[in-house]
Design an enzyme around this catalytic site. Structure first.
Site, mmCIF file in Angstrom:
data_model
loop_
_atom_site.group_PDB
_atom_site.id
_atom_site.type_symbol
_atom_site.label_atom_id
_atom_site.label_comp_id
_atom_site.label_asym_id
_atom_site.label_seq_id
_atom_site.Cartn_x
_atom_site.Cartn_y
_atom_site.Cartn_z
ATOM 1 N N TRP A 54 2.728 8.043 -2.123
ATOM 2 C CA TRP A 54 4.144 8.263 -2.460
ATOM 3 C C TRP A 54 4.248 9.187 -3.675
ATOM 4 O O TRP A 54 5.040 10.119 -3.703
ATOM 5 C CB TRP A 54 4.784 6.910 -2.758
ATOM 6 C CG TRP A 54 6.255 6.919 -3.047
ATOM 7 C CD1 TRP A 54 7.258 6.735 -2.153
ATOM 8 C CD2 TRP A 54 6.882 7.092 -4.341
ATOM 9 N NE1 TRP A 54 8.485 6.782 -2.794
ATOM 10 C CE2 TRP A 54 8.279 7.003 -4.145
ATOM 11 C CE3 TRP A 54 6.400 7.308 -5.631
ATOM 12 C CZ2 TRP A 54 9.193 7.112 -5.182
ATOM 13 C CZ3 TRP A 54 7.315 7.441 -6.666
ATOM 14 C CH2 TRP A 54 8.696 7.339 -6.430
ATOM 15 N N SER A 72 -6.848 -5.800 -6.473
ATOM 16 C CA SER A 72 -8.015 -6.390 -5.800
ATOM 17 C C SER A 72 -9.247 -6.337 -6.709
ATOM 18 O O SER A 72 -9.270 -5.581 -7.693
ATOM 19 C CB SER A 72 -8.307 -5.635 -4.500
ATOM 20 O OG SER A 72 -8.850 -4.369 -4.786
ATOM 21 N N GLU A 102 0.757 -13.596 11.736
ATOM 22 C CA GLU A 102 1.236 -12.459 12.516
ATOM 23 C C GLU A 102 1.171 -11.215 11.629
ATOM 24 O O GLU A 102 1.541 -11.270 10.450
ATOM 25 C CB GLU A 102 2.682 -12.695 12.961
ATOM 26 C CG GLU A 102 2.850 -13.854 13.898
ATOM 27 C CD GLU A 102 2.146 -13.633 15.236
ATOM 28 O OE1 GLU A 102 2.204 -12.499 15.759
ATOM 29 O OE2 GLU A 102 1.534 -14.591 15.756
ATOM 30 N N GLU A 158 -11.821 -4.913 -5.938
ATOM 31 C CA GLU A 158 -12.316 -3.532 -5.775
ATOM 32 C C GLU A 158 -11.526 -2.535 -6.650
ATOM 33 O O GLU A 158 -12.029 -1.480 -7.004
ATOM 34 C CB GLU A 158 -12.217 -3.099 -4.305
ATOM 35 C CG GLU A 158 -13.171 -3.813 -3.359
ATOM 36 C CD GLU A 158 -12.692 -5.209 -2.919
ATOM 37 O OE1 GLU A 158 -11.491 -5.526 -3.111
ATOM 38 O OE2 GLU A 158 -13.519 -5.979 -2.400
ATOM 39 N N ASN A 159 -10.288 -2.888 -6.986
ATOM 40 C CA ASN A 159 -9.455 -1.953 -7.762
ATOM 41 C C ASN A 159 -9.981 -1.679 -9.171
ATOM 42 O O ASN A 159 -9.613 -0.678 -9.788
ATOM 43 C CB ASN A 159 -8.001 -2.448 -7.857
ATOM 44 C CG ASN A 159 -7.222 -2.340 -6.569
ATOM 45 O OD1 ASN A 159 -6.259 -3.074 -6.335
ATOM 46 N ND2 ASN A 159 -7.618 -1.425 -5.686
ATOM 47 N N TRP A 160 -10.900 -2.538 -9.663
ATOM 48 C CA TRP A 160 -11.471 -2.262 -10.997
ATOM 49 C C TRP A 160 -12.252 -0.955 -11.012
ATOM 50 O O TRP A 160 -12.495 -0.388 -12.081
ATOM 51 C CB TRP A 160 -12.398 -3.407 -11.436
ATOM 52 C CG TRP A 160 -11.697 -4.701 -11.695
ATOM 53 C CD1 TRP A 160 -11.807 -5.840 -10.968
ATOM 54 C CD2 TRP A 160 -10.786 -5.011 -12.777
ATOM 55 N NE1 TRP A 160 -11.008 -6.834 -11.504
ATOM 56 C CE2 TRP A 160 -10.382 -6.357 -12.612
ATOM 57 C CE3 TRP A 160 -10.269 -4.275 -13.849
ATOM 58 C CZ2 TRP A 160 -9.491 -6.993 -13.486
ATOM 59 C CZ3 TRP A 160 -9.371 -4.906 -14.712
ATOM 60 C CH2 TRP A 160 -8.998 -6.242 -14.531
ATOM 61 N N ASP A 190 0.833 -1.207 0.000
ATOM 62 C CA ASP A 190 0.000 0.000 0.000
ATOM 63 C C ASP A 190 0.869 1.259 0.000
ATOM 64 O O ASP A 190 2.023 1.225 0.435
ATOM 65 C CB ASP A 190 -0.908 -0.037 1.232
ATOM 66 C CG ASP A 190 -2.072 0.919 1.106
ATOM 67 O OD1 ASP A 190 -2.365 1.384 -0.020
ATOM 68 O OD2 ASP A 190 -2.694 1.219 2.139
ATOM 69 N N SER A 207 -8.213 -5.427 4.406
ATOM 70 C CA SER A 207 -8.692 -5.044 3.067
ATOM 71 C C SER A 207 -9.043 -6.240 2.162
ATOM 72 O O SER A 207 -8.641 -6.280 1.006
ATOM 73 C CB SER A 207 -7.658 -4.156 2.361
ATOM 74 O OG SER A 207 -7.449 -2.987 3.103
ATOM 75 N N ARG A 267 -5.469 -2.409 8.368
ATOM 76 C CA ARG A 267 -6.614 -3.135 7.777
ATOM 77 C C ARG A 267 -6.125 -4.351 7.003
ATOM 78 O O ARG A 267 -5.003 -4.352 6.503
ATOM 79 C CB ARG A 267 -7.347 -2.239 6.765
ATOM 80 C CG ARG A 267 -8.178 -1.158 7.335
ATOM 81 C CD ARG A 267 -9.067 -0.576 6.238
ATOM 82 N NE ARG A 267 -8.327 0.223 5.282
ATOM 83 C CZ ARG A 267 -8.066 1.521 5.415
ATOM 84 N NH1 ARG A 267 -8.489 2.177 6.472
ATOM 85 N NH2 ARG A 267 -7.383 2.166 4.498
ATOM 86 N N ARG A 295 -11.260 1.863 -9.959
ATOM 87 C CA ARG A 295 -10.372 3.031 -10.107
ATOM 88 C C ARG A 295 -10.499 3.612 -11.518
ATOM 89 O O ARG A 295 -10.975 2.937 -12.420
ATOM 90 C CB ARG A 295 -8.928 2.627 -9.821
ATOM 91 C CG ARG A 295 -8.742 2.235 -8.368
ATOM 92 C CD ARG A 295 -7.297 2.123 -7.986
ATOM 93 N NE ARG A 295 -7.220 1.829 -6.562
ATOM 94 C CZ ARG A 295 -6.139 1.966 -5.808
ATOM 95 N NH1 ARG A 295 -5.013 2.383 -6.360
ATOM 96 N NH2 ARG A 295 -6.154 1.692 -4.528
#
Ligand code: FPP
Length: 244
Positions: free
Chosen positions: A23, A63, A205, A65-67, A18, A194, A192, A69
């Site tokens: 950045w 992901s 972990e 969900e990234n579609w 992420d 996500s 998160r 964008r």
């Protein structure tokens, strides 16, 4: 100084890469520049895994969900994947890394799938290290997909409902032969999961670093492994264990 390590090197590290957008924004650059710089971190971490003896590396590269964008960003990420396969295939061979992909792969453009398939075929013989790219991936989607496959087997009469247990669900995930991640690293500070590897991360972990993914380098990776080495893993029990 006493070495209080209780865990060996994790067998499987998963990473939520992420902070590419932030950045880029900090540098007044378009978001795609952040993703491009992030591809360099991917390279670094593949080699760091090889050097540290990590067997499996799973990267959350795109992901479900990234579609949603902007099209230019999605197209740019798809082009970046193809370019990465072209530019980095030789390094996968040098590091003897087998490429795998998990996700709703039918969503991916043919040009991307062709490129991934080519590299997967050519690296299929390597057994020491595996790079697993999660593409058009969603944890809920994966579990729903497993449930559908199980329902089909029950409908066909090849599986009895009373045989549906945890092992049965696990066997119907995208890559059932891959051990669950021991360590999840998330860059750029968000706490998160996500929708990443929801089933598989149950006892992983978690390690969150404020470093944005494009700045993530071998010392950051080493710091995550050192932190992991000192964790007490109990898997719901009371005695520390190192294996699931
Ligand atoms: C999340 O940062 C990152 C992504 C959605 C894409 C990850 C892709 C790469 C690192 C490109 C290279 C990958 C491979 C496998 C070659 P973000 O855009 O959500 O960042 P933000 O939260 O700062 O906006």
């Amino acid at each position: 100084m006493a070495d209080n390590r209780v865990n060996p090197v994790p067998r499987h590290v998963a990473i939520i890469m992420d902070g590419n957008g932030r950045w880029a924004k900090e540098r007044g650059s378009p978001r795609l520049k952040g993703h491009e710089a992030g591809a360099q971190s991917v390279r670094v971490v593949i080699k760091a895994c090889r050097d540290a003896g990590v067997e499996f590396l799973t990267l959350y590269a795109f992901s479900v969900e990234n579609w949603s964008r902007p099209k230019a960003e999605v197209d740019g990420l798809m082009r970046l994947l193809v370019r990465f396969m072209d530019d980095q295939e030789h390094e996968l061979h040098e590091n003897r890394v087998r490429l795998r992909v998990i996700g709703r792969l039918a969503d991916l453009p043919d040009v991307v799938m062709n490129s991934l398939n080519r590299v997967m075929e050519r690296t299929a013989g390597y057994t020491d290290h595996q790079l697993v790219l999660a593409l058009s991936y969603g944890g809920r989607t994966e579990i729903a997909h497993a449930a559908r496959r199980i329902a089909e087997q029950v409908k066909a009469g090849t599986l009895q409902p009373e045989s549906v247990d945890e092992a049965c669900v696990a066997a119907n995930l995208y890559a059932p032969d891959i051990p669950y991640p021991d360590l999840l690293i998330r860059t750029s500070g968000e706490m998160r999961i996500s929708n990443f590897l929801l089933w598989q991360l149950s006892y992983a972990e978690l390690y969150v670093t404020p470093v944005c993914w494009p700045d993530f380098r071998e010392p950051h990776f080493r710091a995550a492994l050192d932190d992991y080495a000192r964790r007490s893993r109990r898997f719901g029990g009371i005695e520390p264990e190192v294996k699931r």
